[in-house]
Design an enzyme around this catalytic site. Structure first.
Site, PDB file in Angstrom:
ATOM      1  N   SER A   1       0.856  -1.189   0.000  1.00  0.00           N
ATOM      2  CA  SER A   1       0.000   0.000   0.000  1.00  0.00           C
ATOM      3  C   SER A   1       0.888   1.233   0.000  1.00  0.00           C
ATOM      4  CB  SER A   1      -0.889   0.006   1.252  1.00  0.00           C
ATOM      5  OG  SER A   1      -1.548   1.249   1.416  1.00  0.00           O
TER       6      SER A   1
ATOM      7  N   TYR B   1      -2.206  -0.553  10.417  1.00  0.00           N
ATOM      8  CA  TYR B   1      -2.319  -0.895   8.999  1.00  0.00           C
ATOM      9  C   TYR B   1      -1.034  -0.526   8.258  1.00  0.00           C
ATOM     10  CZ  TYR B   1      -4.148  -1.054   4.239  1.00  0.00           C
ATOM     11  OH  TYR B   1      -4.338  -1.335   2.905  1.00  0.00           O
TER      12      TYR B   1
END
Length: 252
Positions: free
Chosen positions: A122, A135
């Site tokens: 990501s 995350y």
């Protein structure tokens, strides 16, 4: 899965939702895959992943391209994030990738005919955020794991790519956990985040196209979406600016 099917690949679609995997396999066959199968597995379960790799090798053949794409969202401050929250996100986002790389990657290496591993990281892997500590940590680990594997497996003709999308319109927002929020507040935050991602409306098909190109070109790190490329640039040439952005509070 659909992008690889359109390119003529045989596809094994894997999900902990067996029906969803089966539907994906069926659609993959309809749009061009010579063959496609659905398999049920929880990527965080090491033993289950080992059994899956054995089954795939025995029944369908050793994979040429592995895509580790399973992931869950987790938002909230570090102090509000519980140990259980950390475990849940790391089990899927990091350990799921580790299990996939270890089981299927070993088969590729032992076959001796090369291959490619794609790990979905990501933009959060290199863009710090006060709202995404867990995350972002999981995705940063995936990025570094990919870089290390790329170095180790290069002499076996196995490429490794880390895909780093930014804001993409998928359903991850509908299941994201917001640490420190009660049920009503979490529902509101999920709805708001899904709406924002929908307004951004960057289609997942473009990420799929980037994955295929990464495999063909053996690219190491692939930022996808303009904001992901911008953050990657800042992380390399102006990290202080990213740290400043990280301090900004997200709108409620």
């Amino acid at each position: 899965a659909f992008a690889f099917a359109e390119a003529g690949a045989r596809v094994v679609a894997v999900d902990r939702d067996a029906e969803g995997a089966a539907r994906t396999a069926e659609m993959a066959r309809l749009i061009g895959a010579p063959a496609a199968w659905g398999e049920e597995v929880d990527v965080s379960d090491e033993l289950a992943m080992e059994k899956l790799a054995e089954k795939v090798a025995a029944e369908y053949g050793i994979v040429d391209v592995l895509v580790n794409n399973a992931g869950i969202g987790l938002s909230g401050s570090f102090l509000d994030t519980t140990s259980e929250d950390w475990k849940n996100v790391l089990d899927v986002n990091l350990w799921g990738v580790i299990h996939g790389c270890r089981t299927f990657g070993r088969q590729m290496a032992e076959r001796g005919q090369g291959g490619h591993i794609v790990n979905t990281a990501s933009a959060a892997a290199y863009q710090p955020s006060r709202a995404l500590p867990a995350y972002s940590t999981s995705k940063a680990a995936v990025l570094m794991l990919s870089e290390c594997l790329r170095a180790e497996l290069a002499d076996r003709s196995i490429g490794v790519s880390a895909i780093c999308p930014g804001i993409v319109n998928t359903n991850i927002t509908a299941t994201t956990h917001f640490a420190g929020a009660d049920a009503a507040e979490e529902k509101r935050l999920r709805k708001r985040t899904s709406r924002l991602y929908g307004l951004r409306n960057y289609p997942p098909e473009r990420v799929a196209d980037a994955i295929l190109k990464a495999v063909v070109r053996n690219q190491a790190v692939v930022p996808v979406t303009p904001e992901a490329r911008g953050a990657r640039f800042l992380s390399r040439f102006s990290p202080g600016a990213l740290r400043g952005i990280a301090r900004l509070k997200p709108p409620l």
